[in-house]
Enzyme design. Structure first.
Site, short mmCIF file in Angstrom:
data_model
loop_
_atom_site.label_atom_id
_atom_site.label_comp_id
_atom_site.label_asym_id
_atom_site.label_seq_id
_atom_site.Cartn_x
_atom_site.Cartn_y
_atom_site.Cartn_z
N LYS A 1 130.96 42.93 51.27
CA LYS A 1 129.87 41.71 51.01
C LYS A 1 129.19 41.36 52.15
O LYS A 1 129.58 40.59 53.06
CB LYS A 1 130.60 40.64 50.25
CG LYS A 1 129.53 39.77 50.07
CD LYS A 1 129.90 38.25 49.52
CE LYS A 1 129.69 37.37 50.68
NZ LYS A 1 128.45 36.99 51.09
N GLU B 1 138.03 37.95 62.17
CA GLU B 1 137.33 37.95 63.51
C GLU B 1 136.40 36.74 63.33
O GLU B 1 135.54 36.54 62.78
CB GLU B 1 136.51 39.09 63.56
CG GLU B 1 137.15 40.53 63.65
CD GLU B 1 137.84 40.88 65.04
OE1 GLU B 1 137.74 39.81 66.09
OE2 GLU B 1 138.35 42.09 65.35
N CYS C 1 129.13 35.59 68.36
CA CYS C 1 130.62 34.95 68.26
C CYS C 1 131.23 34.81 69.88
O CYS C 1 131.97 33.96 70.11
CB CYS C 1 131.55 35.70 67.35
SG CYS C 1 131.50 37.51 67.94
N GLU D 1 131.38 25.34 68.45
CA GLU D 1 130.46 26.53 68.45
C GLU D 1 128.95 26.13 68.06
O GLU D 1 128.92 25.63 66.73
CB GLU D 1 131.00 27.60 67.67
CG GLU D 1 130.25 29.01 67.64
CD GLU D 1 131.12 30.12 66.93
OE1 GLU D 1 131.52 29.60 65.61
OE2 GLU D 1 131.28 31.04 67.13
P1 TAP Z 1 130.57 32.08 57.37
O1 TAP Z 1 130.02 31.12 56.94
O2 TAP Z 1 132.31 32.07 57.58
O3 TAP Z 1 130.56 33.71 56.50
C1 TAP Z 1 130.70 34.50 56.70
C2 TAP Z 1 130.83 35.60 55.42
O4 TAP Z 1 131.72 35.00 54.64
C3 TAP Z 1 129.47 35.37 54.59
O5 TAP Z 1 129.29 36.68 54.05
C4 TAP Z 1 129.66 34.26 53.62
O6 TAP Z 1 128.96 34.34 52.49
C5 TAP Z 1 130.99 34.70 53.32
N1 TAP Z 1 131.76 33.37 52.86
C6 TAP Z 1 131.66 32.26 52.88
N2 TAP Z 1 132.62 31.51 52.26
C7 TAP Z 1 133.67 32.16 51.80
C8 TAP Z 1 135.03 32.22 51.31
N3 TAP Z 1 135.25 31.06 50.87
N4 TAP Z 1 135.61 33.32 50.85
C9 TAP Z 1 135.04 34.60 51.46
N5 TAP Z 1 133.86 34.64 51.90
C10 TAP Z 1 133.30 33.82 52.01
O7 TAP Z 1 130.03 32.59 58.95
P2 TAP Z 1 128.64 32.65 59.18
O8 TAP Z 1 128.11 31.52 59.57
O9 TAP Z 1 127.97 33.94 58.28
O10 TAP Z 1 128.80 33.52 60.54
C11 TAP Z 1 128.90 32.83 61.94
C12 TAP Z 1 130.43 32.87 62.18
O11 TAP Z 1 130.93 34.13 62.30
C13 TAP Z 1 130.80 32.09 63.71
O12 TAP Z 1 131.61 31.21 63.84
C14 TAP Z 1 131.08 33.48 64.44
O13 TAP Z 1 131.49 33.04 65.75
C15 TAP Z 1 131.67 34.35 63.75
N6 TAP Z 1 131.52 35.60 64.05
C16 TAP Z 1 132.58 36.26 64.57
C17 TAP Z 1 132.62 37.75 65.17
C18 TAP Z 1 133.54 38.08 65.55
S1 TAP Z 1 133.93 39.62 65.72
N7 TAP Z 1 134.91 37.30 66.19
C19 TAP Z 1 131.51 38.34 64.83
C20 TAP Z 1 130.31 37.82 64.37
C21 TAP Z 1 130.42 36.48 63.83
P3 TAP Z 1 127.28 33.79 52.69
O14 TAP Z 1 127.12 33.68 54.16
O15 TAP Z 1 126.72 34.52 51.92
O16 TAP Z 1 127.63 32.45 52.03
#
Ligand code: TAP
Length: 481
Positions: free
Chosen positions: A183, A257, A291, A388
């Site tokens: 997803k 991650e 990240c 962050e």
């Molecule tokens: P999240 O809000 O955590 O979303 C990540 C993914 O999880 C999205 O596809 C989201 O769907 C989905 N999601 C949301 N709630 C969920 C739940 N309860 N159960 C399962 N899936 C769920 O993060 P984001 O805002 O997209 O990304 C930013 C974060 O990612 C930052 O904290 C960043 O540091 C981290 N990140 C970490 C890495 C590594 S390698 N450590 C790399 C890239 C990013 P929707 O967005 O479609 O609602």
């Protein structure tokens, strides 16, 4: 603040065959959702609707997992060499369609085309090449006695590197004989759907890769699904914790991650001009939606003024604007929600007493934009030094001794990455040993390679992606279904 109107470059868009609506990719075909409510994905640079995308319902998640289960029976029995051929084919098609992927990624995500073209897409293809090479050599990867695939892997990825995160997830899963339901994030589904077309073009057996679109609840339904054997998640620490709670006590394995708050540490013997470039890359690459971004600059007190002055001069040259313009350095913030979060935290920085600075620059009238911003006079207790921000905002702190730098660098709940700038090799080795960070860069920042394992300590998650270590997350030496 001054603004200007711009029309996104039409000629570059023409390489993309943008459809008005997209179905789900299940069992090798694009299908309509059964009961989901379609949603729109927009360009964050203009707020125009790019396409309507299906939302996977519980029934759709069931269908996708069932397709992956059926496909697993034959995919896991294919020889590694045959699996490798499919991965090589996918990698080559991604290269052939690189322009399409780059333009679509910049349209849907808002990142500058020079980054999607030169970083995201080539590294994504490289991940498939790299893992294609492993597929018939798993016996030499030190994965334990009789390593076997888990089965069906449920993968959930964020919006900051949509195609790259997809490749980090799908390539090792397929190389090791698993099948996948993935997803993408709600705001950036389009390159995952283009990747689904690549799977068709590569004649990948139906059901080996399934792409289901939707928001958080779809991700929740996937990771909690009884038919999923392993979960691979990249995203925020808050959602990572929720997922860990969901699967606690089940037989599911997980890799998480999560977030980061990296220190980029500059010593007074470093080549300052080079370090300033590294600081800029560290925090302003991909609008800071990274990240492992070097979001805290720790600079040795004796050169703090010089670094600050050079940094400001460099920031004044950065071009903010149209993601499809090859000269753009900083593109659009991915969503209004993310822009609101950055804006709020930057205000908190001011309220807590840090000094805010951003270069004068015009911003486009529509879309989501934030000027590259520096905070000086930041102390360790400030929220902008702890949380962050995930945007183009740098918090500057100073230190006197290497020991103080280590203590400050480690003083966050996260432990994903760090950078060190110094001429002294012995100091690099000492610091790398002391820093609680999964990745430590020396005299560079934000360098990625498929052969190099990536992952965090503490609240940055567990498990590694990339390299031999990344493969181990996709095999088990225990019982499978
Ligand atoms: P999240 O809000 O955590 O979303 C990540 C993914 O999880 C999205 O596809 C989201 O769907 C989905 N999601 C949301 N709630 C969920 C739940 N309860 N159960 C399962 N899936 C769920 O993060 P984001 O805002 O997209 O990304 C930013 C974060 O990612 C930052 O904290 C960043 O540091 C981290 N990140 C970490 C890495 C590594 S390698 N450590 C790399 C890239 C990013 P929707 O967005 O479609 O609602």
């Amino acid at each position: 603040m001054p603004t200007f109107d711009y029309a996104p470059a039409p000629e570059s868009r023409s390489v993309v065959d943008l459809k008005s609506s997209y179905g789900l990719f299940i069992d090798g075909e694009f299908v309509d959702s059964r009961g989901g409510t379609p949603f729109k994905t927009i360009s964050p640079a203009t707020e125009e609707v790019l396409a309507e995308v299906s939302e996977a319902s519980q029934e759709d998640v069931d269908r996708a997992v069932a397709a992956a289960r059926t496909a697993f029976r034959s995919w896991s029995r294919l020889s590694g060499a045959d699996r490798g051929k499919y991965l090589f084919r996918i990698a080559r098609i991604m290269q052939e369609r690189a322009r399409e992927f780059a333009v679509l990624e910049s349209l849907d995500n808002g990142k500058p085309i020079k980054e999607s073209r030169d970083v995201d897409v080539p590294i994504a293809a490289a991940h498939f090449f790299y893992h294609a090479g492993w597929a018939d050599k798993l016996a030499y990867a030190s994965l334990g006695d009789n390593p076997r695939p888990h089965g069906v892997v449920g993968q959930v990825i964020p919006w900051n590197f949509p195609l790259l995160m997809l490749s980090w997830k799908i390539a090792p899963a397929l190389a090791t004989g698993n099948t996948v339901v993935l997803k993408p994030a709600e705001t950036t589904p389009l390159t995952a759907l283009l990747f689904a077309e690549v799977c068709q073009q590569a004649d990948l057996p139906p059901g080996v890769v399934n792409i289901i679109t939707g928001a958080g609840p779809t991700g929740q339904a996937l990771v909690g699904h009884e038919g999923v054997d392993k979960v691979a998640f990249t995203g925020s620490t808050a959602v990572g914790k929720a997922i860990a709670r969901t699967i606690a006590g089940t037989r599911k394995k997980a890799t998480l991650e999560l977030g980061g708050k990296a220190a980029n540490i500059v010593f007074d013997d470093s080549p300052v001009d080079q370090a300033v470039e590294g600081i800029v890359t560290g925090i302003f690459f991909n609008q800071g939606h990274v990240c492992c971004a070097g979001s805290r600059l720790l600079v040795q007190e004796s050169i703090a003024e010089e670094v600050e002055a050079k940094l400001k001069a460099r920031l004044a040259t950065l071009r903010v604007g149209d993601p499809l313009d090859k000269n753009t350095d900083i593109g659009a913030i991915n969503s209004r929600a993310q822009l609101d979060r950055i804006t709020e935290l930057a205000q908190v920085g001011e309220d807590e007493g840090a000094v805010r600075w951003a270069p004068e620059c015009e911003l486009p009238a529509n879309g989501f934009w934030f000027r590259p911003t520096i905070f000086t006079g930041v102390s360790q207790t400030h929220r902008i030094a702890q949380e962050e921000i995930f945007g183009p905002v740098l918090s500057v702190l100073t230190f006197r001794t290497p020991g103080e730098a280590v203590a400050k660098a480690n003083n966050t709940p996260y432990g994903l990455s760090a950078g060190i700038w110094t001429e002294k090799g012995s100091r690099i080795l000492w610091m790398a040993d002391q820093l609680k960070a999964g990745v430590v860069w020396a005299n560079t920042f934000n360098k990625f390679d498929p052969a190099s394992p990536f992952g965090g300590y503490k609240e940055s998650g567990y498990g590694r992606e990339g390299g031999r270590h990344g493969l181990s997350a996709y095999v088990t030496t225990g019982a499978t279904r």
